[in-house]
Scaffold this motif. Structure first.
Motif, PDB file in Angstrom:
ATOM      1  N   GLY A 159      -2.845   6.186   7.592  1.00 13.57           N
ATOM      2  CA  GLY A 159      -2.519   4.920   6.933  1.00 13.57           C
ATOM      3  C   GLY A 159      -2.650   4.526   5.738  1.00 13.57           C
ATOM      4  N   CYS A 160      -1.966   3.465   5.254  1.00 11.69           N
ATOM      5  CA  CYS A 160      -2.099   3.145   3.970  1.00 11.69           C
ATOM      6  C   CYS A 160      -2.246   1.749   3.718  1.00 11.69           C
ATOM      7  CB  CYS A 160      -0.998   3.588   3.049  1.00 11.69           C
ATOM      8  SG  CYS A 160      -0.979   3.122   1.247  1.00 11.69           S
ATOM      9  N   ASP A 161      -3.095   1.201   2.857  1.00  8.79           N
ATOM     10  CA  ASP A 161      -3.591  -0.595   2.494  1.00  8.79           C
ATOM     11  C   ASP A 161      -2.755  -0.830   1.394  1.00  8.79           C
ATOM     12  OD1 ASP A 161      -6.889  -0.414   3.667  1.00  8.79           O
ATOM     13  OD2 ASP A 161      -5.040  -0.362   4.807  1.00  8.79           O
ATOM     14  N   SER A 163       0.977  -1.304  -0.829  1.00  4.49           N
ATOM     15  CA  SER A 163       2.291  -2.123  -0.266  1.00  4.49           C
ATOM     16  C   SER A 163       3.313  -1.689  -1.341  1.00  4.49           C
ATOM     17  CB  SER A 163       2.019  -3.349  -0.013  1.00  4.49           C
ATOM     18  OG  SER A 163       1.552  -4.115  -1.306  1.00  4.49           O
ATOM     19  N   CYS A 164       3.493  -0.302  -1.615  1.00  2.00           N
ATOM     20  CA  CYS A 164       4.604  -0.220  -2.616  1.00  2.00           C
ATOM     21  C   CYS A 164       5.822  -0.461  -2.088  1.00  2.00           C
ATOM     22  CB  CYS A 164       4.360   1.294  -3.050  1.00  2.00           C
ATOM     23  SG  CYS A 164       2.951   1.862  -3.589  1.00  2.00           S
ATOM     24  N   THR A 165       6.828  -1.182  -3.041  1.00  2.00           N
ATOM     25  CA  THR A 165       7.813  -1.844  -2.400  1.00  2.00           C
ATOM     26  C   THR A 165       8.956  -0.901  -1.849  1.00  2.00           C
ATOM     27  OG1 THR A 165       8.498  -2.124  -4.686  1.00  2.00           O
ATOM     28  CG2 THR A 165       7.403  -3.941  -3.550  1.00  2.00           C
ATOM     29  N   PHE A 166       8.864   0.356  -2.195  1.00  2.00           N
ATOM     30  CA  PHE A 166       9.756   1.392  -1.973  1.00  2.00           C
ATOM     31  C   PHE A 166       9.576   2.101  -0.507  1.00  2.00           C
ATOM     32  CE2 PHE A 166       6.998   2.991  -5.121  1.00  2.00           C
ATOM     33  CZ  PHE A 166       6.484   4.068  -4.426  1.00  2.00           C
ATOM     34  N   CYS A 167       8.365   1.721  -0.115  1.00  2.00           N
ATOM     35  CA  CYS A 167       7.751   2.671   0.867  1.00  2.00           C
ATOM     36  C   CYS A 167       7.683   2.185   2.072  1.00  2.00           C
ATOM     37  CB  CYS A 167       6.418   3.223   0.313  1.00  2.00           C
ATOM     38  SG  CYS A 167       5.495   4.391   1.494  1.00  2.00           S
ATOM     39  N   ILE A 168       7.951   2.799   3.472  1.00  2.00           N
ATOM     40  CA  ILE A 168       7.921   2.534   4.710  1.00  2.00           C
ATOM     41  C   ILE A 168       6.749   3.068   5.491  1.00  2.00           C
ATOM     42  CG2 ILE A 168       8.965   4.393   5.813  1.00  2.00           C
ATOM     43  CD1 ILE A 168      10.590   1.596   6.779  1.00  2.00           C
TER      44      ILE A 168
END
Ligand code: SF4
Length: 495
Positions: A159-161, A163-168
């Motif tokens: 998981g990842c905290d 929120s890069c706008t291009f990434c799902i």
């Protein structure tokens, strides 16, 4: 006859790791691997959702598998089709609606449920679809199948905290969950006892490892602890986030000999305006300072990166800023992408700001030769030097050569060991050798025959298997680590 399975993996190393776990689960159920989907009783597609054409790839493959299934059923056999991974997590029931001949659909959080879902599918009329919103058990609790004796992927967090706008990814893999350090160390000690000499630590954002458990990253400490494991020759990790790269991590890398001097530092863009729109939470000055500090503490470090060209709203000036950073850093390797909107990400909604494809292609056409020239220069700098190489496999393009990696993760091909039938080769995949680099190309180099050979347990086991005619690959299944203890449910932020 044991039932045969075939796994097809799309996407990143995290998916490679999960496919190894899925293979471990299927082998523990008595299945055996086959390299051809046509011969398989079960085909598992471990999907990726990062690229726009990921959907087309999945549904295209499922269309092809339908005719294989029909043919097998006509011949009185059957074919179980399983779809897992990020696209399954995103599409869920839609996969079963668009391809009702699929038997099981599971997501990124419930791989451990695979045996139960297969049992359910045996008697079910309709596809069995199960997705959960949060990880309950780390996949590392499952048995893992390895194709090579000397290397293993070890997931340290999922998981990842960010929120890069291009990434799902955050939407499909959830927030960051770190494994307990003791469990990771225990798993790696087991792997080293089993002959592994190199591990790659996996996480969407490895260098924030431990923040969810301890309130702050413990990645530097983890690297130092791995430095104390005898027999563990090489530690690599992917993917780090430039924002979380601390002085402590760089010092731990510099002071821990088995941590390899290679950093993958995704830049994405050299423009602060675009980095802001991407929500990358660092700016170019900080990125360049990080590179400078890295080269001070790790003079031999090799740097690689990811760059997106044509992010919505990117102007010529923004692109020029990317070229400036690339020219300043001169990466050993750069993975470059033309922006493709991923449905469900904030950036995909910026339709008005999309850069015309011909403009993106033109810019990409200026970036590519630059990064290739830098990569060539970095590989040429190896010529005439003696490099420590970990032999990985026979070369895919030339049977007279074997492929290996420097400590900096450069790909180097060297002459294969002379082949004497029935005799173990003098060096083999898994062994460490020192060889002089003779020539360089953009993404690889050529070396002479080894001046020194350091046999490892994995290398010798591979050499014996090759002498016996069993090839260089293995089908080792190692037990999972960290009993299937359910993880605490964390409240997902509203919306
Ligand atoms: S750091 Fe950004 S790009 Fe990487 S997985 Fe997280 S959200 Fe995606």
């Amino acid at each position: 006859m044991p039932r045969r399975y075939h796994i097809r993996t799309f996407g990143c190393q995290m998916n490679e790791h999960d496919s190894g776990r899925a293979a471990g689960v299927l082998e523990s159920l008595g299945y055996r691997a086959t390299s051809s989907p046509e011969d398989a009783d079960l085909v598992l597609l471990n999907t990726c959702a990062v690229r726009e054409n990921a959907d087309n790839k999945l549904y295209g493959t499922l269309g092809h598998l339908k005719s294989t299934k029909d043919a097998r059923q006509a011949a009185g056999q059957d074919l179980t089709i399983v779809v897992g991974g990020c696209l399954a997590q995103k599409d869920g029931v839609t996969v079963a609606e668009r391809a009702p001949w699929v038997d099981v659909v599971y997501g990124t959080h419930n791989l451990p449920a695979l045996p139960a879902l297969l049992a359910e599918a045996d008697s079910a009329e309709l596809p069995v679809v199960e997705l959960i919103e949060q990880l309950e058990t780390f996949p590392s609790a499952l048995p893992a199948k390895r194709e090579v004796r000397h290397h293993a992927w070890v997931s340290i967090s999922v998981g990842c905290d960010n929120s890069c706008t291009f990434c799902i990814v955050p939407r499909l893999r959830g927030g960051e969950r770190s494994r307990r350090p003791g469990e990771i160390i225990h798993e790696i000690r087991q792997l080293v006892e089993d002959g592994v000499v190199e591990v790659t630590l996996l996480g969407q954002n490895v260098n924030s490892y431990g923040r969810d458990l301890f309130g702050a990253s413990r990645f530097a400490e983890l690297l130092r602890e791995l430095g104390a494991i005898d027999g563990l020759e090489r530690v690599r990790f992917t993917s780090p986030h430039p924002r979380d790269f601390t002085e402590e991590v760089l010092e731990a890398m510099a002071e821990t000999p088995n941590v390899m001097p290679h950093l993958h530092l995704p830049l994405q863009s050299g423009s602060d305006r675009i980095l802001r729109l991407m929500r990358r939470s660092y700016r170019r000055r900080r990125y360049l300072r990080l590179v400078e500090r890295t080269r001070q503490l790790l003079p031999d470090a090799a740097l690689s990166t990811d760059i997106i060209v044509g992010f919505p709203g990117e102007t010529e000036a923004d692109f020029e800023a990317t070229l400036e950073v690339v020219d300043a850093v001169r990466f050993d390797q750069a993975f470059t992408f033309q922006y493709s909107p991923r449905p469900g990400t904030p950036a995909a909604a910026l339709v008005e700001a999309f850069v015309p494809p011909e403009v993106v292609a033109e810019r990409y056409g200026r970036l590519e030769p630059m990064v290739r020239a830098h990569s060539l220069a970095r590989h040429q700098a190896l010529v005439g030097t003696a490099q420590e190489l970990l032999i990985e496999s026979p070369s895919k393009s030339d049977v007279r050569r074997w492929s290996a990696r420097t400590r900096g993760n450069h790909l180097v091909h060297l002459p294969a060991a002379p082949d004497t039938p029935g005799e173990p080769p003098a060096y083999a995949p898994g062994d460490l050798v020192v060889a002089e680099v003779l020539e360089a190309a953009t993404n690889y180099a050529l070396a002479a025959a080894p001046e020194q050979v350091r046999h490892t347990a994995a290398g010798r086991a591979t050499a014996r298997a090759m002498a016996a005619g069993d090839g260089w690959r293995t089908a080792t299944v190692t037990p999972g680590v960290g009993a299937a203890r359910p993880l605490p449910i964390v409240a997902t932020p509203a919306g």
